[in-house]
Scaffold this motif. Structure first.
Motif, PDB file in Angstrom:
ATOM      1  N   ASP A 177       0.870  -1.375   0.061  1.00  0.00           N
ATOM      2  CA  ASP A 177       0.316  -0.100  -0.171  1.00  0.00           C
ATOM      3  C   ASP A 177       0.820   1.055   0.030  1.00  0.00           C
ATOM      4  O   ASP A 177       1.573   1.166   0.908  1.00  0.00           O
ATOM      5  CB  ASP A 177      -0.456   0.080   1.332  1.00  0.00           C
ATOM      6  N   GLU A 178       0.651   1.919  -0.888  1.00  0.00           N
ATOM      7  CA  GLU A 178       1.307   3.123  -1.237  1.00  0.00           C
ATOM      8  C   GLU A 178       2.083   4.231   0.033  1.00  0.00           C
ATOM      9  O   GLU A 178       2.747   4.969   0.572  1.00  0.00           O
ATOM     10  CB  GLU A 178       0.920   3.785  -2.405  1.00  0.00           C
ATOM     11  N   LYS A 205       3.594   2.760   3.241  1.00  0.00           N
ATOM     12  CA  LYS A 205       5.102   3.050   2.480  1.00  0.00           C
ATOM     13  C   LYS A 205       5.262   4.593   2.809  1.00  0.00           C
ATOM     14  O   LYS A 205       6.257   4.898   3.279  1.00  0.00           O
ATOM     15  CB  LYS A 205       5.261   2.615   1.160  1.00  0.00           C
ATOM     16  N   LYS A 206       4.230   5.399   2.601  1.00  0.00           N
ATOM     17  CA  LYS A 206       4.831   6.727   3.078  1.00  0.00           C
ATOM     18  C   LYS A 206       4.528   7.438   4.446  1.00  0.00           C
ATOM     19  O   LYS A 206       5.858   8.024   4.751  1.00  0.00           O
ATOM     20  CB  LYS A 206       3.070   7.515   2.515  1.00  0.00           C
TER      21      LYS A 206
END
Length: 807
Positions: A591-592, A595-596
């Motif tokens: 999931d982006e 990660k962020k």
């Protein structure tokens, strides 16, 4: 037809007039409230616009001058103490009358008189805890043993009443108008009751929850999860302190049986999480100017009107300035020409519960040893707005009041337990502050503290002569190990408190070699202290951060101390986050956003500044993980206290595969890693929704600090979304509803330099420009110059009022 129209309009007019003149439920009559000559419009003013040059009040012996500075801080100059406190009462009532009365009515269990039956259960609980009873004993104590203090307390009350006697309905604080009642006479009893209210706000106990846990976990696991001394114990009194007294010996009796047949259903309300404080003093050898510096910032609920009211009180013999408690005499945290002092909560167990065995259903006598003692019955008449009074009967034993019985919370299984509490013993805390206001040296400081009973406090001290000191003061029972940690049997005299620790044996230190003294609600002592010490709520993070910085710092300045009060370093996160990332391993949802968030956490410097996103992410991840670890405890079915953050991090780090992390009935064995992973998933879910609904998740936007009116429903009188950093467990302990209620820094040089601030304003009137004007400065870590003023310092005065004797 015209007559019909006339009659119709007349009936509407009469109906509107009727409904405007009578209250509807808890709401006030709309007519008087909206009246331009008497209603809330009259509260739209600034105090300097209506200031009086001269006020005559009865009882004054001479002329008293009050100089208000540009922030509406009064500086009272009187020729004697009786006049001083009489005018203090008047001036405080001018600006904080509703707050003073509301808080004392809450302490007395009288809120139903204002708002109706909705507050009845709250009032019953307050009365059954015995706050009013304790204040009555305090008043009797003054009458018998300290008529001089009583005279000053009564002078203060006369000053308050002089203001009440001349106030018109138009001048009434707006809260009286909204709630539709008028102030009643003040009394010395109310001032003492206010101090009992502070005791109730600050003291807690977990005897009941620990009794539950003892049955569920067994003693071995209970002691492991709740150690009485933390591994990283950095106590209030330096650990290498040598105790130079011969302690009173106490031995735990053999064959004790703690009551073990009751489960707690609903424990007494406890102090809200986030309540705490910091104070410290550094000696001249560590400061740039060679003078001691003292700092204090009590952490309490963030309310409006503000808890504190700043003031200078001066006679020819002394001048003192600092934070006063509206309704009480003198300065509570402040300084004079010779010393400075401040307070933090000492979090020592001062309330215990005893199971009472009554002889029969009349509860007229109860078992004590081999005999029966007579009970006492206290009749409590609770007046209810719009209804007949409620009569409550509370049984008192020699231990204290029986809080829960067949007539109150009878669904509980722990009924007929008496509350033993030092608040129920005659005491004279008011004298402590009257003496401290005039103290000149360390001996005077100690003499003042000898009068202090409750709530237990860490009193920090510094003087112009160079001394720094700390003393943990209260009235503490001499206890054998674990006495008061659990339910106790009131029929067994061996479980009763027998005597008290002498004041001279209370933990204290003077001019320690390390060059500083400090407290932040942590454990008071190391294990060498010869008396049993216990509490469930010791702090584990603020104290270690504070002491580390004070050990490191040299050439300290006042600005350094201000910065330390506003320090945002998140020690809990600094210790927990690396452990959590390690337990997470290579696991990361595909999931982006995940990660962020992880990248932001890894690059975070552990400072909880308002614009940082790291503290938001950590706070969410930690709370989710913590709840996952201990959520099975909810299935115990009874209230329990959960292990501290500190102990939970220790377990995550040192025993990640321990059976402690596998409470559930799942076929799969759960480990610390499983809980951390689940917590991370829940954090990602929460933060994605936050971004979608709210946008920016910077720390200040996420925690949303609110300074709330004392009546939560009066939201328009509150200040929301204050942009500031900090948080629970951080030196700048500003959470969503708690924080530094007062910050003070004093350098004790030849010319004392003092600075202070609190989150609010001097006025209790929401329509005044002085109601909340300090908040932005407080939120930014700024201070007001708080130096002492002299009678002829008229420069920068807002206005001056002279009080004269009334013929």
């Amino acid at each position: 037809m015209k007559y019909f129209s006339f009659i119709f309009v007349l009936l509407i007019t009469l109906a509107l007039g009727y409904f405007a003149s009578v209250p509807i439920g808890p709401a006030p009559p709309m007519g008087p409230l909206m009246d331009p000559n008497h209603g809330f419009w009259q509260n739209m003013y600034s105090e300097d616009e209506i200031a009086e040059d001269e006020i005559a009040i009865p009882g004054l012996q001479g002329t008293v001058t009050v100089t208000y500075d540009e922030n509406l801080i009064p500086h009272i100059f009187a020729q004697n103490e009786e006049d001083l406190y009489r005018v203090q009462g008047y001036v405080t009532a001018q600006h904080r009358l509703w707050q003073m009365e509301f808080q004392t009515m809450a302490a007395a269990g009288r809120i139903s008189e204002i708002v109706g039956p909705i507050a009845l259960e709250l009032d019953r609980m307050t009365r059954r805890k015995g706050l009013a009873y304790g204040a009555e004993l305090g008043l009797a104590y003054l009458k018998e043993k300290d008529p001089e203090t009583l005279k000053l307390v009564e002078a203060y009350a006369e000053g308050v009443n002089a203001y009440i006697d001349q106030i018109s309905s138009a001048q009434l604080p707006v809260e009286y108008k909204i709630l539709n009642y008028r102030p009643e006479k003040w009394s010395g009893y109310k001032s003492l009751l206010l101090l009992k209210y502070m005791s109730d706000m600050l003291v807690g106990d977990r005897d009941l929850e620990y009794s539950n846990l003892r049955k569920i976990l067994g003693e071995e696991l209970l002691n492991k999860l709740f150690p009485e001394f933390p591994v990283d114990n950095d106590p209030v009194i330096e650990a290498d302190k040598v105790w130079d007294f011969e302690p009173i010996q106490v031995t735990k009796p053999d064959s004790l049986n703690f009551p073990n047949d009751e489960w707690v259903i609903d424990p007494l309300p406890q102090p809200e999480e986030g309540t705490g404080s910091n104070n410290w003093a550094v000696s001249g050898k560590k400061t740039k100017n060679g003078y001691p510096i003292l700092a204090n910032d009590p952490h309490l609920s963030l309310n409006l009107p503000s808890l504190w009211y700043s003031m200078q009180l001066s006679t020819p013999g002394h001048s003192v300035k600092g934070a006063t408690l509206p309704g009480a005499l003198g300065v509570i945290s402040g300084f004079n020409e010779n010393i400075a002092w401040g307070v933090t909560n000492a979090t020592k167990d001062a309330r215990d519960w005893y199971k009472i065995t009554f002889k029969d259903e009349t509860r007229g006598s109860y078992k004590y040893g081999e005999s029966w003692r007579d009970s006492e019955f206290r009749i409590e008449e609770i007046q209810i707005k719009g209804q007949e009074s409620f009569i409550d009967t509370v049984v008192y034993t020699h231990y204290g009041p029986v809080v829960y019985d067949e007539t109150f919370k009878s669904e509980r299984q722990d009924i007929n337990f008496a509350l033993k509490w030092t608040v129920h013993e005659g005491s004279n805390e008011q004298k402590t502050f009257l003496m401290m206001n005039k103290a000149k040296n360390h001996a005077d400081y100690n003499a003042a503290l000898d009068n202090y009973t409750a709530p237990a406090q860490n009193f920090v001290f510094a003087s112009k002569s160079g001394d720094i000191a700390m003393r943990i003061q209260g009235k503490f029972a001499v206890k054998w190990k674990e006495q008061g940690k659990f339910f106790m049997d009131g029929s067994d005299p061996r479980m009763e408190w027998k005597e008290y620790i002498p004041n001279a044996h209370n933990p204290s230190t003077l001019n320690p070699e390390r060059g500083f003294v400090s407290s932040a609600n942590q454990h008071p002592v190391d294990p060498s202290y010869p008396y049993y010490v216990f509490d469930n709520s010791y702090e584990h993070y603020r104290n270690r951060r504070l002491n580390k910085r004070l050990r490191e710092m040299e050439n300290i300045t006042v600005d350094d101390m201000k910065a330390l009060q506003f320090d945002d370093y998140y020690l809990h996160a600094a210790e927990a986050l690396p452990v959590m990332i390690n337990l997470l391993g290579s696991y990361l949802p595909n999931d982006e956003s995940a990660k962020k968030y992880m990248q932001e956490l890894k690059s975070w410097d552990f400072y909880a500044d308002p614009n940082q996103k790291g503290p938001t992410l950590f706070s969410s991840w930690w709370s989710k993980t913590y709840n996952e670890i201990w959520k099975e405890w909810a299935e115990f079915g009874v209230p329990v206290v959960r292990p501290s953050n500190y102990q939970t991090v220790k377990l995550l780090k040192e025993e990640p595969a321990s059976q402690i992390f596998d409470w559930g009935n799942s076929a799969n064995i759960e480990t610390a890693s499983d809980h951390v992973k689940k917590g991370f998933e829940l954090m990602v879910e929460e933060m994605k929704k936050w971004e979608e609904d709210e946008g920016d998740y910077a720390w200040a936007n996420f925690k949303r600090t609110k300074i709330q009116h004392l009546v939560p429903q009066f939201n328009s009188f509150s200040v929301e979304n204050v942009y500031t950093g900090g948080g629970s467990g951080i030196l700048n302990a500003t959470g969503s509803r708690h924080g530094a209620s007062w910050r003070m820094v004093v350098e004790l040089g030849s010319d004392i330099q003092a600075f202070g601030i609190y989150p609010g304003g001097q006025s209790g009137n929401p329509g005044s420009k002085f109601y909340a004007n300090f908040i932005s400065k407080w939120a930014n870590g700024e201070y007001l110059n708080f130096n002492l003023r002299k009678p002829d310092d008229s420069d920068a005065s807002l206005f001056i009022t002279t009080f004269v004797p009334k013929p």
